[in-house]
Design a protein around this motif. Structure first.
Motif, PDB file in Angstrom:
ATOM      1  N   ALA A 142     -27.374 -32.767   2.239  1.00  0.00           N
ATOM      2  CA  ALA A 142     -27.783 -31.365   2.391  1.00  0.00           C
ATOM      3  C   ALA A 142     -26.568 -30.601   2.868  1.00  0.00           C
ATOM      4  O   ALA A 142     -25.977 -30.942   3.915  1.00  0.00           O
ATOM      5  N   ASP A 143     -26.148 -29.613   2.100  1.00  0.00           N
ATOM      6  CA  ASP A 143     -24.954 -28.823   2.407  1.00  0.00           C
ATOM      7  C   ASP A 143     -23.734 -29.716   2.614  1.00  0.00           C
ATOM      8  O   ASP A 143     -22.898 -29.471   3.511  1.00  0.00           O
TER       9      ASP A 143
ATOM     10  N   ARG B  30     -23.620 -32.745   3.764  1.00  0.00           N
ATOM     11  CA  ARG B  30     -23.779 -33.740   4.826  1.00  0.00           C
ATOM     12  C   ARG B  30     -24.674 -34.861   4.334  1.00  0.00           C
ATOM     13  O   ARG B  30     -25.803 -34.609   3.899  1.00  0.00           O
TER      14      ARG B  30
ATOM     15  N   TYR C  11     -32.132 -31.334  10.544  1.00  0.00           N
ATOM     16  CA  TYR C  11     -31.161 -30.408   9.980  1.00  0.00           C
ATOM     17  C   TYR C  11     -31.868 -29.191   9.387  1.00  0.00           C
ATOM     18  O   TYR C  11     -31.445 -28.049   9.602  1.00  0.00           O
TER      19      TYR C  11
ATOM     20  N   LYS D 221     -32.301 -24.495  10.614  1.00  0.00           N
ATOM     21  CA  LYS D 221     -32.104 -23.315   9.770  1.00  0.00           C
ATOM     22  C   LYS D 221     -33.182 -22.270  10.033  1.00  0.00           C
ATOM     23  O   LYS D 221     -34.086 -22.468  10.849  1.00  0.00           O
TER      24      LYS D 221
ATOM     25  N   ASP E  69     -32.932 -18.985   4.609  1.00  0.00           N
ATOM     26  CA  ASP E  69     -31.611 -19.581   4.425  1.00  0.00           C
ATOM     27  C   ASP E  69     -31.571 -20.392   3.132  1.00  0.00           C
ATOM     28  O   ASP E  69     -32.602 -20.884   2.658  1.00  0.00           O
ATOM     29  N   THR E  70     -30.383 -20.561   2.586  1.00  0.00           N
ATOM     30  CA  THR E  70     -30.195 -21.372   1.386  1.00  0.00           C
ATOM     31  C   THR E  70     -29.572 -22.711   1.762  1.00  0.00           C
ATOM     32  O   THR E  70     -28.634 -22.770   2.569  1.00  0.00           O
ATOM     33  N   VAL E  71     -30.109 -23.790   1.202  1.00  0.00           N
ATOM     34  CA  VAL E  71     -29.591 -25.141   1.403  1.00  0.00           C
ATOM     35  C   VAL E  71     -29.278 -25.738   0.038  1.00  0.00           C
ATOM     36  O   VAL E  71     -30.075 -25.601  -0.900  1.00  0.00           O
ATOM     37  N   VAL E  72     -28.121 -26.387  -0.075  1.00  0.00           N
ATOM     38  CA  VAL E  72     -27.750 -27.064  -1.315  1.00  0.00           C
ATOM     39  C   VAL E  72     -27.937 -28.568  -1.135  1.00  0.00           C
ATOM     40  O   VAL E  72     -27.298 -29.178  -0.278  1.00  0.00           O
TER      41      VAL E  72
ATOM     42  N   LYS F 250     -26.784 -31.081  -8.157  1.00  0.00           N
ATOM     43  CA  LYS F 250     -26.707 -30.132  -7.046  1.00  0.00           C
ATOM     44  C   LYS F 250     -27.849 -29.134  -7.223  1.00  0.00           C
ATOM     45  O   LYS F 250     -27.943 -28.467  -8.250  1.00  0.00           O
TER      46      LYS F 250
ATOM     47  N   GLU G  63     -29.953 -25.945  -5.442  1.00  0.00           N
ATOM     48  CA  GLU G  63     -29.959 -24.918  -4.398  1.00  0.00           C
ATOM     49  C   GLU G  63     -31.387 -24.500  -4.092  1.00  0.00           C
ATOM     50  O   GLU G  63     -32.152 -24.156  -4.999  1.00  0.00           O
TER      51      GLU G  63
END
Length: 344
Positions: free
Chosen positions: A295-296, A298, A309, A313, A317-320, A331, A333
């Motif tokens: 995630a992001d 990590r 995690y 947030k 919010d945006t998490v990749v 990937k 988003e």
């Protein structure tokens, strides 16, 4: 071939009163002496006019307390969450209609406004100094059929982790709480509110009660009074921890966390992620699934760590996410949302 069991752990679960918590053993605090109990009883007598009972529709009972002369009430968010209406009843048995002003689901606290006709007595908040281990405290609540009654006890720890039942870090105590006490004030010997009642548990067979601390929350409380409503962010998935048996059965590395299922309307479903499924092909079982690796950027190999995690947030919010799907690495988003099962 024996199939592995899937344990549903949903990102964004919230704590509830009477949740059973697993935690490490504790060292017993000092005893509550008769002198200290008498001092806490005096605190109770002074605080009683500011404590309230909260009655909700659908039928439910909780506790709370006035924090301003014009009728602002603090309680635990889960007391009024998903209710259609609620009323506040004071120690004189006066009943006031109330409305939600703001809440912080992460810390399980909320502020209501009771429609009082004249100034009410309220309790001062202690947001600078937190309680210490072994410190005596008073909680006021409405459990066991009692009305705005006192409960006394001592602090076990000031940094108890009861995740995922409670999102933040709790204070654990020996106060004998029960359902109906949620949202009640917890006061120190100086008569100041240091925490709000949120849960009870029985780690290793030893009863504990859990409090949401107010230390350091001046800005948060000011935001809630101004109408802020903070939800816990969700990806909208059910996750499974990959163990050796799971990895061998699925013929995958033991890394990442497996998506068991998707919550309808959640960010993961909208982004096209896939839950675990089995289909038959040429008489054989074929497994289809996505595994969250990062995630992001990590890496996460543990469900709880990934949950933590996400909880760090904010909604919106945006998490990749880095996801393995078969031989592909994708990937994806996501925009974090409130609980999709509660909010349509």
């Amino acid at each position: 071939m024996r199939r592995f069991g899937l344990l549903a752990l949903i990102l964004g679960a919230v704590g509830w009163l009477a949740a059973v918590i697993q935690a490490q053993p504790l060292q017993a605090p000092r005893a509550l002496t008769s002198e200290v109990r008498a001092a806490l009883e005096r605190v109770y007598t002074q605080a009683l006019p500011a404590a309230v009972r909260i009655e909700t529709v659908p039928e439910g009972t909780g506790s709370g307390f006035f924090i301003s002369a014009d009728g602002l009430v603090m309680t635990a968010y889960h007391v009024i969450e998903d209710t259609r209406s609620f009323r506040v009843i004071n120690s004189k048995n006066q009943s006031f209609a109330a409305e939600l002003v703001g809440y912080d689901e992460f810390r399980d606290i909320a502020i209501l406004r009771a429609r009082v006709e004249e100034p009410v007595q309220f309790l001062p908040l202690e947001t600078t100094l937190g309680p210490r281990v072994g410190e005596p405290l008073l909680a006021i609540g409405n459990s066991r059929g009692q009305f705005i009654a006192p409960r006394y006890g001592l602090v076990n720890t000031v940094e108890r982790d009861i995740f995922p039942f409670f999102n933040s870090i709790a204070i654990s105590t020996t106060i004998p709480l029960a359902p109906g006490d949620s949202g009640g004030p917890v006061l120190n010997l100086a008569g100041r509110v240091v925490a709000v009642v949120v849960a009870i548990g029985q780690p290793n067979g030893v009863f504990e009660s859990y409090l949401s601390p107010l230390q350091g929350l001046d800005e948060v409380i000011a935001q809630l009074r101004a109408g802020r409503r903070r939800d816990v962010p969700y990806i909208g998935v059910q996750l499974f921890q990959i163990d050796d048996e799971t990895a061998a059965t699925l013929r995958i590395p033991r890394e990442g966390v497996l998506i068991q299922g998707l919550l309808r309307g959640g960010a993961a479903e909208q982004a096209g992620l896939r839950g675990f499924a089995i289909r038959r092909e040429n008489g054989r079982e074929v497994y289809e699934f996505d595994v969250i690796l990062e995630a992001d950027g990590r890496p996460f190999n543990n469900v709880t760590e990934l949950q933590r995690y996400i909880r760090s947030k904010e909604v919106g919010d945006t998490v990749v996410l880095t996801v393995r799907r078969g031989q592909q690495i994708l990937k994806v988003e996501l925009r974090l949302t409130p609980n999709p099962t509660r909010r349509g």
